[in-house]
Design an enzyme around this catalytic site. Sequence first.
Site, PDB file in Angstrom:
ATOM      1  N   GLU A 114     -38.105  46.695  58.811  1.00  0.00           N
ATOM      2  CA  GLU A 114     -36.660  46.410  58.775  1.00  0.00           C
ATOM      3  C   GLU A 114     -36.013  46.735  60.118  1.00  0.00           C
ATOM      4  O   GLU A 114     -36.450  47.675  60.791  1.00  0.00           O
ATOM      5  CB  GLU A 114     -35.974  47.313  57.739  1.00  0.00           C
ATOM      6  N   LYS A 116     -33.473  48.568  62.506  1.00  0.00           N
ATOM      7  CA  LYS A 116     -32.784  49.860  62.375  1.00  0.00           C
ATOM      8  C   LYS A 116     -31.372  49.689  62.937  1.00  0.00           C
ATOM      9  O   LYS A 116     -31.173  49.607  64.158  1.00  0.00           O
ATOM     10  CB  LYS A 116     -33.554  50.942  63.141  1.00  0.00           C
ATOM     11  N   ASP A 118     -27.639  50.409  64.119  1.00  0.00           N
ATOM     12  CA  ASP A 118     -27.039  51.552  64.784  1.00  0.00           C
ATOM     13  C   ASP A 118     -25.663  51.787  64.176  1.00  0.00           C
ATOM     14  O   ASP A 118     -24.650  51.312  64.677  1.00  0.00           O
ATOM     15  CB  ASP A 118     -26.921  51.251  66.285  1.00  0.00           C
ATOM     16  N   TYR A 224     -25.270  47.390  55.015  1.00  0.00           N
ATOM     17  CA  TYR A 224     -26.584  46.797  54.729  1.00  0.00           C
ATOM     18  C   TYR A 224     -27.478  47.864  54.109  1.00  0.00           C
ATOM     19  O   TYR A 224     -27.608  48.967  54.666  1.00  0.00           O
ATOM     20  CB  TYR A 224     -27.217  46.240  56.012  1.00  0.00           C
ATOM     21  N   LYS A 315     -38.392  52.899  68.379  1.00  0.00           N
ATOM     22  CA  LYS A 315     -37.150  52.691  69.124  1.00  0.00           C
ATOM     23  C   LYS A 315     -37.284  51.568  70.156  1.00  0.00           C
ATOM     24  O   LYS A 315     -38.324  51.433  70.791  1.00  0.00           O
ATOM     25  CB  LYS A 315     -36.749  53.988  69.845  1.00  0.00           C
ATOM     26  N   CYS A 407      -6.141  44.858 102.311  1.00  0.00           N
ATOM     27  CA  CYS A 407      -7.446  44.245 102.050  1.00  0.00           C
ATOM     28  C   CYS A 407      -8.517  44.880 102.947  1.00  0.00           C
ATOM     29  O   CYS A 407      -8.330  44.957 104.175  1.00  0.00           O
ATOM     30  CB  CYS A 407      -7.353  42.742 102.319  1.00  0.00           C
ATOM     31  N   CYS A 410      -9.618  41.678 105.522  1.00  0.00           N
ATOM     32  CA  CYS A 410      -8.737  41.043 106.519  1.00  0.00           C
ATOM     33  C   CYS A 410      -7.490  41.882 106.803  1.00  0.00           C
ATOM     34  O   CYS A 410      -6.657  41.485 107.608  1.00  0.00           O
ATOM     35  CB  CYS A 410      -8.352  39.637 106.061  1.00  0.00           C
ATOM     36  N   CYS A 425      -5.621  40.228  97.381  1.00  0.00           N
ATOM     37  CA  CYS A 425      -5.386  40.180  98.816  1.00  0.00           C
ATOM     38  C   CYS A 425      -4.487  38.974  99.067  1.00  0.00           C
ATOM     39  O   CYS A 425      -4.706  37.895  98.516  1.00  0.00           O
ATOM     40  CB  CYS A 425      -6.726  40.004  99.542  1.00  0.00           C
ATOM     41  N   CYS A 431      -8.407  35.163 105.007  1.00  0.00           N
ATOM     42  CA  CYS A 431      -9.324  36.261 104.681  1.00  0.00           C
ATOM     43  C   CYS A 431     -10.760  35.735 104.635  1.00  0.00           C
ATOM     44  O   CYS A 431     -11.084  34.846 103.842  1.00  0.00           O
ATOM     45  CB  CYS A 431      -8.943  36.869 103.335  1.00  0.00           C
TER      46      CYS A 431
HETATM   47  O1  I6G Z   1     -31.701  56.284  58.909  1.00  0.00           O
HETATM   48  C1  I6G Z   1     -32.361  55.212  58.508  1.00  0.00           C
HETATM   49  C2  I6G Z   1     -32.071  53.989  59.022  1.00  0.00           C
HETATM   50  C3  I6G Z   1     -32.759  52.872  58.602  1.00  0.00           C
HETATM   51  C4  I6G Z   1     -33.372  55.361  57.529  1.00  0.00           C
HETATM   52  C5  I6G Z   1     -34.070  54.218  57.101  1.00  0.00           C
HETATM   53  C6  I6G Z   1     -33.754  52.971  57.650  1.00  0.00           C
HETATM   54  O2  I6G Z   1     -34.446  51.921  57.217  1.00  0.00           O
HETATM   55  C7  I6G Z   1     -34.183  50.665  57.775  1.00  0.00           C
HETATM   56  N1  I6G Z   1     -35.045  54.345  56.175  1.00  0.00           N
HETATM   57  C8  I6G Z   1     -35.320  55.542  55.692  1.00  0.00           C
HETATM   58  C9  I6G Z   1     -36.391  55.662  54.677  1.00  0.00           C
HETATM   59  C10 I6G Z   1     -34.621  56.684  56.090  1.00  0.00           C
HETATM   60  N2  I6G Z   1     -33.645  56.589  57.014  1.00  0.00           N
HETATM   61  C11 I6G Z   1     -34.916  58.019  55.560  1.00  0.00           C
END
Ligand code: I6G
Length: 670
Positions: A114, A116, A118, A224, A315, A407, A410, A425, A431
Site C-alpha cells: 500500500e 504510505k 503522509d 483513506y 521510505k 538594479c 544597470c 528594474c 538594462c
Molecule cells: O502508520 C501507518 C501508515 C500506513 C501504518 C500502516 C500503513 O499502512 C499503509 N499500517 C500499519 C499496519 C501500521 N501503521 C501499524
Amino acid sequence: MTQAIATKISLLRQKIQIYNHNYYTLDAPTVTDAEYDRQIKLLRELEDKHPEYATTDSPSQTVGGVVLDAFSKVTHELPMLSLGNVYSATELDEFIERINNRLNNTAELCFCVEPKLDGLAISLIFEQGKLVQAATRGDGTVGEDVTHNVKTIKNIPHTLQGDNIPLRLEVRGEVVMPIADFHAFNKLAQTNDSKGFVNPRNAAAGSLRQLDSNLTAQRPLAFYSYGIGIIEQGDLADSHYKRLQQLKAWGLPITREITRETGAKGCIAAYTQLLEQRSTLPYEIDGIVYKIDDIALQEQLGFVSRAPRWATAHKFPAQEEQTQLLDVEFQVGRTGAITPVAILQPVFVGGVTVSRASLHNADEIQRLQLKIGQTVIIRRAADVIPQIVQALPGTQAEKDIIFPKICPVCHSEIERIEGEAIARCTGGLYCAAQRKEAIKYFASRKAMNIDGLGVKVVEQLVDEQLINTPADLFTLTAEQLIPLERMAAKKAENLLTAIQHCKQTTLAKFILALGIREVGDATAKNLAEHFLTLDAIQAANLETLEKVDDVGKIVAQHIVTFFRQVHNQEVIQALLAAGIHWPEISAKETQALPLEGKTYVLTGTLTRMDRNEAKQALQALGAKVSGSVSKKTDYVVAGESAGSKLTKAQELGIDVLTEDELLNLLDIQY
Ligand code: I6G
C-alpha cells in the site's frame, strides 16, 4: 568513556523529544522528516551497541505522539502502533529473512502493498455500522477524541452500507489534505495575509486538531483506510488485501494503488512503480508499506515493542531536507522583475543536488522571516522547482537580507508599484540583463528554437555589444562568432544555420518569442488561432483581446502596451524584414476538434482514472484544461472530496460533471 556515551544518548533522546513535541503537539516541525529519521537511527544504533543504556521510554521505543489537554482522551483498546522502516532492497531482504526464520518458512511470501500516505493516523469506531468515535493515534496508547472534527470529512461515511458488517469495528487509516487543495488553501491564505501550512501533512494535522469543528469542516480533508483494529461479532476475510476490499464495499475509502505482490522481487517492482507515479498522485506519500497478506501469519508473527513484525515501510527519497542559506543574489528577469535567489549549501533532496532556490519576491523573504546564515528547509517534490518552505529559528549572528533599491546590473532605479508583489528594474532595454533575457527567451525551444544559442553565447554576444535585440541575431557573421569562448568554426557555422532555419516558424511561436508579459505558449496559441494574423493581433483593443481564452484584463493590457512601444515595433519590423515567416492559419483548422473552445476544470479525486489521464484525454479532443474556476470555465469535473473549486463552480452556475459523466463523454470504459 562510558559516561560520555551515556551523556550522548541522553542528549540525543532529549533532542528527539523536542522534535516530537514540535511535530506532534505544536504541528510545527523544526526539522525535516529525513533529519528526524537520521537522529532516530543514530539513537537506535547507539542503544543497540550499548544495551546497558536502553530504556523502554526512549523515543526510539515509543510512537512519538502526545495528547493535547484541549481534547478528551481516548484509550485505544488495541494500541495504535507505528511501523518499522527499510531503506533499501537489502534491508527488505533482511526483513523477509527475519520473518521466514520466525515462521520456519521457505516458500515465497505474499504481501499486500500500500502507499504510505503522509498524513495523520486515526482510528474510527463503528458500532452497528454507525460512526461513534474517532481518535488520533496520540502516543499509541492514548489518543485525542476528534469525533466531531472527523465527522466533517466528506469521504468518511457516518453509516456503513452493505452486509456482514461486524457489530463493532475499528478502522484505521490516514487523514490527508490532497495536494491540489493544499496549494489552493495556501494561495488563499497568502492573499488573506494569513499563515499557510508548510506541507500537506501539517495542513491535515493542523486542520484536524481544531477546537472548533466548523473550522475543520472548511478544510478539504480526505481519509483513506489502511487497516482494522477491533472486530466484534463479525467474520472478516483471512487476507489483509481482501479486508481492505471489504472496507471499500462498505463505503470506506481506500487508496487506488493497493496491490498484492509475491516475495521481495514483487515488492521492489511495486516500489519502483509507485515511486514513478508519486508526482501524479492526488495525495502526498513518503513511501510504500509491505504487509504479510495472510492474517493467520500476521497473528503468528505478532509485535515488537512499537511496531508489527509483519509489516514495514520502505521510505522514498526525502522531498524535504535542511541546509544553510549562504547568501541571497538578486536576478534581473526579461521584464525587469527582480527575483531574490537563495544561494544554499548544496543539499541532496528529491533526487537532485540543490544549491539555489528562488525566493520569488520581497514578501516571500518577509513571510519566511529569512536571514543569511539560517538553517532552512528545502522542499523539492518530483519535477517541481526547489522551494524554501521554512526558516528554522537561529542565532543572533545571522545577517538581514537587504532588498536593493537600484538594479544590480544597470544601476537604474528599482520600482515597486503599490499592490504588486514584484519589484522591477526601470532600465528597460537599456538594462543588459533584460536584453539578455529577452534574447534567450526568443531563442528558447518553445519559441524560435534556435539550436546552439545557449545562455553563455547570448551573454557573450550582448557583453561584446554584437547584438542588442533579437533582430540583430540575423545579421551575425561567422567572423563575429568564432572569437567567442568555446566557439570553433564548425559550431559557429551550425549556429548560423540554426538562425536561418528558425525563420520558418508559426504565428503562435513568433508571438511567444516576442516575450510579451504573461503571454505564455498557451495564450500565444489562443491569440494566433483567434486572430489568425499578426496585424489583427496588433490592431486588437482591450475588449476584443479579452474575448480570447486565457486573456483577462491584465494580460490584454500587457499586449496593447507591448505593441504600442516604438522600439518593439522596430524590432518586429526588423524580424519580418530578416525573413521570419509562417504559414497562414485558416479559421477551419482551429475548429477541427469536438471539444475545441471548451474549458474544463478537474477537481477532487478521480477513482477510475488519474487526473493526468483525464486531462490528456480532454486535451486530445481539443478542450482546454484549466487549474482554476472562472467565468470562462464551461464544465467542472468533480471527483471525490471536491472542495473549494466545486463550491465556486456552483456559485458561478457552471455545469458540474461526475466522474461517470466524464467517462461517458470520453467514451472510456473502466
Ligand atoms: O502508520 C501507518 C501508515 C500506513 C501504518 C500502516 C500503513 O499502512 C499503509 N499500517 C500499519 C499496519 C501500521 N501503521 C501499524
